[in-house]
Write a protein that holds these residues in place. Structure first.
Motif, mmCIF file in Angstrom:
data_model
loop_
_atom_site.group_PDB
_atom_site.id
_atom_site.type_symbol
_atom_site.label_atom_id
_atom_site.label_comp_id
_atom_site.label_asym_id
_atom_site.label_seq_id
_atom_site.Cartn_x
_atom_site.Cartn_y
_atom_site.Cartn_z
ATOM 1 N N ALA A 12 8.140 -6.283 -26.614
ATOM 2 C CA ALA A 12 6.910 -6.034 -27.373
ATOM 3 C C ALA A 12 6.512 -4.562 -27.316
ATOM 4 C CB ALA A 12 5.778 -6.907 -26.838
ATOM 5 N N ASP B 187 9.740 -10.485 -22.393
ATOM 6 C CA ASP B 187 9.094 -10.537 -23.707
ATOM 7 C C ASP B 187 8.221 -9.302 -23.936
ATOM 8 O OD1 ASP B 187 10.239 -12.969 -24.353
ATOM 9 O OD2 ASP B 187 8.521 -14.151 -23.662
ATOM 10 N N VAL C 231 -0.300 -3.686 -24.309
ATOM 11 C CA VAL C 231 0.967 -4.292 -23.888
ATOM 12 C C VAL C 231 1.313 -3.870 -22.460
ATOM 13 C CG1 VAL C 231 3.446 -4.436 -24.356
ATOM 14 C CG2 VAL C 231 1.830 -4.433 -26.252
#
Length: 225
Positions: A138, A134, A116
């Motif tokens: 995450a 986003d 990520v």
């Protein structure tokens, strides 16, 4: 790429409409205070009014939409005071999540956090702000999953959806610093240092709080936040 309406997709429409309206609110496409007209939203999304009406109820329960009898629905406004309340909760919850993630670290959880982070780095460098927001969410969800606590997991998703709304407003300024703070937190989790992981998580949330309040009150941003 084919431009399909949501009504053309074979999915649960209420969930799809809810996700899309939430995305538009988080990204600012639907601005705070904007009136939501069911007929217009239904036409824009290619669905009937029923899933739109149901989605408005769901998002009102989540705090993203305000419904006033006889006046209709509008996108909720997020005040500085509400933001501060959210940050108070985030400092406690995410500090605990980081501590547990460090305690229960595994190669798989560390690899997911790193993945990520790499995606976030690319998004920050490319200026893809909606994607940065986003990925910010995450990363925090991945820390929560790494904590391995089912009760904590139940709390984190709705809390972080709300937090993404805040982050979206400051993503341009916060993006590069947030990525570095995430990297520092990831390193503490990988090292299994519970105290340091908790401290870095709390410091990260505190920096995000200062950035949000500066933006909400139209004050200059503090250095490096």
């Amino acid at each position: 790429m084919t431009d399909l309406t949501l009504g053309a997709a074979h999915r649960t429409l209420r969930d799809e409409v809810t996700n899309e309206l939430r995305r538009r609110i988080l990204s600012g496409e639907l601005a705070q205070g904007e009136r939501l007209v069911e007929d217009r939203l239904a036409a824009a999304l290619g669905v009937s009014r029923n899933p739109v009406r149901e989605s408005i109820r769901v998002l009102a329960a989540e705090g993203f939409i305000q419904v006033v009898p006889r006046l209709g629905a509008t996108v909720a406004r997020l005040s500085a005071e509400e933001g501060e309340e959210l940050f108070d909760v985030r400092m406690a919850v995410e500090g605990l999540a980081a501590r547990l993630a460090a305690r229960k670290r595994t190669p798989a959880s560390a690899e997911r956090l790193r993945r990520v982070l790499e995606q976030a780095k690319e998004a920050v460098e490319s200026g893809r702000l909606e994607e940065v927001a986003d990925l910010n969410t995450a990363f925090h969800l991945a820390v929560g999953e790494a904590a391995g606590n089912s009760y904590l997991a139940l709390m984190m998703k709705p809390m972080l959806q709300r937090a993404q709304w805040i982050f979206s407003q400051t993503a341009a300024a916060r993006g590069p610093h947030s990525w570095q703070e995430h990297l520092s937190l990831c390193e503490a989790i990988e090292a299994g240092d519970e105290d340091e992981a908790q401290a870095r998580a709390i410091a990260h949330v505190a920096a995000a709080r200062r950035s949000f309040l500066a933006s909400a009150r139209r004050e200059p941003n503090p250095p490096n936040n």
